[in-house]
Write an enzyme that holds these catalytic residues in place. Structure first.
Site, mmCIF file in Angstrom:
data_model
loop_
_atom_site.group_PDB
_atom_site.id
_atom_site.type_symbol
_atom_site.label_atom_id
_atom_site.label_comp_id
_atom_site.label_asym_id
_atom_site.label_seq_id
_atom_site.Cartn_x
_atom_site.Cartn_y
_atom_site.Cartn_z
ATOM 1 C CG HIS A 1 -1.793 1.193 1.346
ATOM 2 N ND1 HIS A 1 -3.102 1.196 0.965
ATOM 3 C CD2 HIS A 1 -1.536 2.461 1.791
ATOM 4 C CE1 HIS A 1 -3.632 2.394 1.172
ATOM 5 N NE2 HIS A 1 -2.699 3.176 1.679
ATOM 6 C CD GLU B 1 -0.954 7.350 -2.707
ATOM 7 O OE1 GLU B 1 -1.033 8.545 -3.105
ATOM 8 O OE2 GLU B 1 -1.804 6.481 -2.980
ATOM 9 C CE LYS C 1 -1.722 5.550 -6.405
ATOM 10 N NZ LYS C 1 -3.181 5.693 -6.171
ATOM 11 C CG ASN C 2 2.046 10.351 -4.708
ATOM 12 O OD1 ASN C 2 0.964 10.308 -5.284
ATOM 13 N ND2 ASN C 2 2.160 10.347 -3.394
#
Length: 434
Positions: free
Chosen positions: A256, A260, A263-264
């Site tokens: 998780h 994230e 992606k950023n």
């Protein structure tokens, strides 16, 4: 009238039980205790512990709801979340003292109840986030209100992580959930950190390719400083030493966080250099196993983040990307909802790790995940409802004792409601409050 009396009686009983269970502090477990319990405990042992512990954790956070601003509590989505928690608390009360001997039927019913609670709460994160958005759209929010909401959501979501952890452990070990080979519940005693990095990068890259038709490569460097191992370098497409770094951890939690962050980083790199660019600088990941900490540093060259924005990165409902429109896409949006970083930091801190962000405006950003290397030191971090917590909601935001422009990145509060500098100095009558 009889229906109203019954509802009133039920509500009073609920409040009495909440008052009772909120007097107790949650019992934090270490990763070592989770694994030892999973290897040696029986279904009955787990039942006896959870039937007391879960109501305590629920009651602690449910009592804290009452400290939130009334305007927020009356938002439809927040009311919906509170009702879900009330129902789950009542479901657990059925398994308290007085149920008679613990039989196989009782254990099966308890496991089924836990599954229902987990499914019931599956959308709680988004529902609560929607409640905050409803408040912002309907009312002006001052600094105190926003500070209280931020404080509460950190504790609320951390409490949710801990409850799901307990439920998942029980249902995987003693229910019909699928238990992966060599896993103890949802914990992997030899969590292959390199594989989790690879998986999270691959899936984030798939999303990035869908949205931008391009994506940066990965360069991964591994170093086991604990065993004085030789540094291993993996360029894109190469294979790293799978045994270089492993830790006792929950793979889904680590995934998780990394998903994230990838992606950023990918969005920043592609947008900074332009989607039409032929080449992008790679995302560099350094994985280090130390004596006390396992550290994952993710570095990108996506243009960086200004210091004026850094204070907002872990605020809920803040995002550097525009909020995505609802669409019929089967894949989730690459960015835009604003709770990815705050929740990722909570996952890191849940077992006493951390997630930190540093940036060079105009160049790129480094994000570091710290995890405990020793399972005996990886203890749950849990919110507790007590007088200190209650004072947090009643204490106003302190007035600054430094003079500065209101929009200064050095001095402005993260929850400031105004970014406009004064056009004239305050009068002498009000200067002591500025």
């Amino acid at each position: 009238m009889r229906i109203y009396r019954i509802l009133y009686r039920q509500a009073r009983v609920l409040e009495e039980r909440l008052d009772y269970y909120s007097q107790f502090n949650p019992s934090p477990l270490s990763m070592q205790q989770f694994t030892d319990f999973g290897e040696n405990a029986t279904n009955s042992d787990s039942f006896m512990f959870l039937r007391k512990e879960l109501p305590v954790r629920l009651a602690n956070i449910m009592k804290e709801f009452n400290l939130l601003p009334n305007k927020l509590l009356h938002m439809p989505s927040v009311e919906a979340v509170r009702n879900l928690y009330r129902q789950s608390f009542l479901d657990l009360l059925h398994f308290q003292d007085g149920i008679g001997p613990v039989t196989t039927t009782t254990l099966d019913k308890f496991t089924d109840a836990l599954v229902k609670i987990r499914n019931r709460h599956s959308d709680v994160v988004m529902t609560m986030a929607q409640g905050v958005m409803e408040l912002k759209e309907a009312h002006a929010i001052n600094a105190n209100t926003e500070a209280n909401i931020q404080y509460f959501l950190d504790r609320f979501y951390m409490n949710r992580i801990s409850i799901r952890m307990l439920i998942n452990q029980h249902t995987i070990l003693f229910g019909d959930s699928v238990n992966h080979q060599n896993h103890i519940g949802c914990i992997d005693p030899q969590c292959d950190v390199v594989k989790v990095i690879e998986d999270s990068y691959s899936n984030a890259r798939f999303l990035c390719d869908q949205y931008y038709l391009a994506s940066p490569e990965l360069v991964l460097r591994c170093h086991n400083g604990k065993d004085k191992a030789t540094k291993t370098i993996m360029a894109a497409g190469a294979k790293a030493d799978k045994t270089a770094v492993s830790v006792v951890y929950v793979p889904s939690h680590l995934y998780h966080m990394l998903f994230e962050l990838f992606k950023n980083a990918m969005r920043a790199v592609v947008e900074h250099h332009g989607a039409a660019s032929d080449t992008f600088p790679p995302i560099d990941v350094l994985l280090v196993m130390g004596q006390e900490d396992l550290t994952i540093r993710l570095s990108d060259q996506g243009g960086g983040i200004p210091r004026s924005v850094m204070d907002f990165l872990f605020n809920y409902m803040y995002s550097t990307a525009p909020q995505p429109a609802v669409s019929g896409l089967d894949t989730p949006p690459l960015a835009g909802y604003g709770y990815g970083l705050p929740l990722s930091r909570l996952y890191a801190r849940y077992f006493h790790g951390d997630l930190q962000v540093t940036s060079c405006d105009g160049y790129g950003t480094d994000t570091i995940i710290y995890l405990k290397a020793l399972s005996s030191e990886a203890n749950e971090l849990l919110p507790v409802y007590n007088k200190t917590c209650q004072r947090q909601y009643s204490t106003p935001v302190q007035t600054h004792d430094w003079s500065s422009q209101a929009h200064s990145a050095l001095f402005v509060r993260p929850f400031s409601t105004s970014s406009r500098p004064r056009t004239q100095p305050p009068s002498l009558a009000t200067s002591d409050t500025q």
